[in-house]
Each structure stands twice: as structure tokens, then as C-alpha cells.
Design an enzyme around this catalytic site. Structure first.
Site, PDB file in Angstrom:
ATOM      1  N   ASP A  91       0.646  -1.238   0.081  1.00 31.15           N
ATOM      2  CA  ASP A  91      -0.075   0.071  -0.142  1.00 31.15           C
ATOM      3  C   ASP A  91       0.835   1.387   0.074  1.00 31.15           C
ATOM      4  OD1 ASP A  91       1.013   0.482   2.612  1.00 31.15           O
ATOM      5  OD2 ASP A  91      -0.971  -0.256   3.543  1.00 31.15           O
ATOM      6  N   ASP A 264      -8.234  -7.546   0.500  1.00 35.56           N
ATOM      7  CA  ASP A 264      -7.330  -7.845   1.875  1.00 35.56           C
ATOM      8  C   ASP A 264      -7.936  -7.130   3.025  1.00 35.56           C
ATOM      9  OD1 ASP A 264      -5.684  -5.275   2.995  1.00 35.56           O
ATOM     10  OD2 ASP A 264      -6.569  -4.703   1.107  1.00 35.56           O
ATOM     11  N   CYS A 302     -13.616 -27.989   7.580  1.00 32.49           N
ATOM     12  CA  CYS A 302     -12.319 -27.087   7.223  1.00 32.49           C
ATOM     13  C   CYS A 302     -11.101 -28.283   7.253  1.00 32.49           C
ATOM     14  CB  CYS A 302     -12.110 -26.135   8.135  1.00 32.49           C
ATOM     15  SG  CYS A 302     -10.596 -25.038   7.726  1.00 32.49           S
ATOM     16  N   CYS A 304      -7.941 -27.134   7.288  1.00 35.14           N
ATOM     17  CA  CYS A 304      -6.530 -26.525   7.748  1.00 35.14           C
ATOM     18  C   CYS A 304      -6.125 -27.220   8.630  1.00 35.14           C
ATOM     19  CB  CYS A 304      -6.737 -25.065   7.958  1.00 35.14           C
ATOM     20  SG  CYS A 304      -7.421 -25.014   9.847  1.00 35.14           S
ATOM     21  N   CYS A 307      -7.729 -27.426  11.999  1.00 36.36           N
ATOM     22  CA  CYS A 307      -8.852 -27.993  12.008  1.00 36.36           C
ATOM     23  C   CYS A 307      -8.477 -29.503  12.088  1.00 36.36           C
ATOM     24  CB  CYS A 307      -9.851 -27.576  11.260  1.00 36.36           C
ATOM     25  SG  CYS A 307     -10.502 -26.041  11.406  1.00 36.36           S
ATOM     26  N   HIS A 333      -6.187 -21.031  10.457  1.00 37.82           N
ATOM     27  CA  HIS A 333      -7.573 -21.389  10.233  1.00 37.82           C
ATOM     28  C   HIS A 333      -8.400 -20.131   9.543  1.00 37.82           C
ATOM     29  CE1 HIS A 333     -11.792 -22.512  10.249  1.00 37.82           C
ATOM     30  NE2 HIS A 333     -12.030 -21.346  10.876  1.00 37.82           N
TER      31      HIS A 333
END
Length: 367
Positions: A91, A264, A302, A304, A307, A333
């Protein structure tokens, strides 16, 4: 850098595309995790990549103040410095200059401000922002803009829009590195006429992407959606549209329906450190008492790392005990949740069923 539009949903016009950069191809719509200070807080680059993230956002203002853009350039650029081989967007520093410094002086030349670290005085002009981002070596460079709060007058919003356009012209004349592309930013606050004018006057500067700034800063969701509806028919169809600072699932789903391709936000990792998980129904506050003996995964749907290996009860224990691991697991997660959401969105668009996907998702989302 170039953008390839792959498919538009026949009902909503939501888009799937590919953004080609020197550091990899980004499938859009996409969510970009935020690595403010050259790191996604608490996570190694390899862990972030495992979530499916293809591009990160880093912060020009913070890296300018510490460790300094010259040092990062001597280290070989931001990619090498932080050991991230994917794409990076930086940015401009404008939002932080306006939000973190209570003592600042804005002129057409730029902004004089005090560092939030030690109070020292600094000056950011459009050219200075470009100089810093050039040294960082990011793939996508954001134009220096003036971001305004949602409660200002039409006159002040107009003045900020005009200044943003003047600064954009100066940014566009700065010589970046060969692999870098400048994204202009559309401003105009919550005023439809200013948003329309800003977009139309920004179009000549759009080479391979355009950003929408100054939204999701406190205004109602309906107001943000109205501004996106105003902009959608104006923004270039052959370039990605980036809605800055948006990272809740409902905003992403609704934003995609309005032609947005990139998002974002620091929210996923920030709330993770406070013990909150993102799920399809909204937010799950795992630090709360009901989960003390809940031996199920954070999210049974999930895939991930967190999880697949840990329970809500264990993660709650870590958060309550102020163990770093708790925030790390929930950060993994939450980022994975948004990357999975982006992948599901892309698939729904490719199959021309995005409106059904959107309705089903929003019907179960409680926020």
C-alpha cells in the site's frame, strides 16, 4: 503484468480471472493476507502459502519507519527479505499517515506527519511513496491517496478527491522497476457523484488494475454496496478491481457480485489472536466458556492444519493461557477459511451459479 479474464457469471457478471506477475499467477477473485511489517503476524511464509494464499500485502508506512526501505533494498528487496516467493502488493502509506498520526499537515505537496514510534517528523509526497515502494520491490504499487472518514462533508470529500487525482498524476510519472505496476485508487467517500467522477478521471491511469479506497471505514454495509454499484459499470472490464481493507466473508461475497476481484484485511489474524474463528455462519468466539469441553475441530468442514489436528477445547485453553500457539492456529484457520471461500466463489462463477451460491451463503451467514 497482465490480467486475463477467464469467465463472467451469466447472471451476476461476477468474474474469474488470472493476474500474471513476475512472482507467480494469482487466481481471482482472491483474498490477500496482510503482512504489515514484512510478516503475516505469527506465521512462517511456508504456513501462509499452505493456506492457498498467492499474494500478500505489506505496509509502506511501517517498513519505511522500521527497518527502512533502503535496508530492505540492500537485502535484495522485500521478497528476499521476508522469504516470500509469491506476489506482493504494497500500500502507499497514505491510510496509515492519516489514521496513525494525530499531528499531520496536509498540502498539495504531500503530508508532514509524526512517527507513531518516536514522534519524529517525516514527510510523504507521492514521489516519496513511489521511492519507498520501488525500493521494496513489490509487484503491485499503490498510488498515494488521501483517505477520508465517512462523516465528512461533500466539499471536503471533493477536495480530497481532487488532491488524490493530482497525486496520482505525479505517481504515474515516477519510474518504477520493470516488474512493478501502479494501481490508481478511486476515492470520493460515500458520495455517488464524487465516486463516479473519481472513477472516470482515474481511467487514463489504469494500466493493469484499479483500487477502490475509502470504503469499509465505518459506513453501513448498504452504503458501501451502493458505492460499488456506482463504480462497477465504469471500471475497466479487462483489469482487476481491488477493494481495499475488506476481509469479512459477507463483504467478499457481495463485493464479488459487484465486480470486485481482490480483497485484503488484517481482520482474520487480528481476531484470531483474540480467540475468534471465522466460520460460514459468521464468527465463533472460541475463548468463551461453552467451548471449554468441546472436543470437535474448530470447523468440521475445514481442511486447515489447525482443524485437522486440534480441538476447540485445546485452542480455547491456549488462548486463555495466553499461549502464542492459540493465535497461530486460529490465524491459520481464518486465512484458510477465506482462501477456501475465494476458491468456492471462483468455482461457482465458472459454473454460472454464483447468484445461487451468494443467496445460500448469505442465508446462513449471521455476521
Amino acid at each position: 503484468m497482465r490480467f486475463e479474464l477467464i469467465h463472467e457469471d451469466k447472471t451476476t457478471g461476477a468474474r474469474v480471472g488470472k493476474l500474471y506477475t513476475e512472482h507467480g499467477v494469482i487466481d481471482t477473485p482472491c483474498f490477500m493476507p496482510v503482512g504489515t511489517k514484512a510478516t503475516v503476524k505469527g506465521l512462517a511464509p511456508e504456513e501462509v502459502k499452505a493456506t492457498g494464499a498467492q499474494i500478500l500485502l505489506s505496509n509502506t508506512y511501517h517498513l519505511y519507519l522500521r527497518p527502512g526501505h533502503e535496508l530492505i533494498e540492500r537485502a535484495g528487496g522485500l521478497h528476499k527479505f521476508m522469504n516470500w516467493d509469491g506476489a506482493i502488493l504494497t500500500d502507499s502509506g497514505g491510510f496509515q499517515v492519516f489514521s496513525l498520526s494525530s499531528l499531520r499537515k496536509v498540502t498539495d505537496d504531500g503530508v508532514e506527519f509524526n512517527s507513531f514510534l518516536d514522534g519524529s517528523k517525516h514527510f510523504f509526497s507521492p514521489e516519496k511513496s513511489m521511492e519507498v515502494q520501488r525500493a521494496l520491490g513489490s509487484d503491485i504499487v499503490m498510488a498515494f491517496d488521501e483517505c477520508t472518514p465517512p462523516d465528512i462533508s461533500h466539499e471536503k470529500a471533493h477536495d480530497a478527491m481532487e488532491r488524490t487525482l493530482k497525486w496520482l498524476d505525479r505517481c504515474s510519472k515516477y519510474q518504477l522497476k520493470s516488474h512493478q505496476t501502479l494501481f490508481p485508487i478511486v476515492q470520493g467517500n460515500v458520495f455517488a457523484d464524487l465516486r463516479k467522477e473519481s472513477a472516470e478521471r482515474t481511467l487514463p491511469y489504469c494500466k493493469c488494475g484499479v483500487a477502490i479506497g475509502g470504503l469499509s471505514v465505518g459506513e453501513p454495509a448498504e452504503t458501501m454496496y451502493k458505492m460499488l454499484d456506482v463504480l462497477e459499470p465504469i471500471l475497466p472490464k479487462d483489469q482487476p478491481h481491488y477493494l481495499m481493507g475488506v476481509g469479512t466473508a459477507d463483504y467478499i461475497v457481495e463485493g464479488v457480485a459487484r465486480g470486485v476481484d481482490m480483497f485484503d484485511c488484517v481482520l482474520p489474524t487480528r481476531i484470531a489472536r483474540n480467540g475468534t474463528a471465522m466460520v460460514k455462519e459468521g464468527f465463533l468466539t472460541i475463548r468463551n466458556a461453552p467451548y471449554a469441553e468441546d472436543f470437535t475441530p474448530i470447523d468440521p468442514d475445514c481442511d486447515c492444519y489447525a482443524c485437522k489436528n486440534y480441538t476447540r477445547a485445546y485452542v480455547r485453553h491456549l488462548i486463555k493461557a495466553d499461549e502464542i500457539m492459540g493465535g497461530r492456529l486460529l490465524s491459520l484457520h481464518n486465512i484458510r477459511f477465506l482462501e477456501r471461500l475465494a476458491a468456492d466463489i471462483r468455482q461457482a462463477i465458472l459454473e454460472d451459479r454464483y447468484e445461487d451460491f451468494r443467496k445460500e451463503f448469505m442465508s446462513q451467514y449471521k455476521g
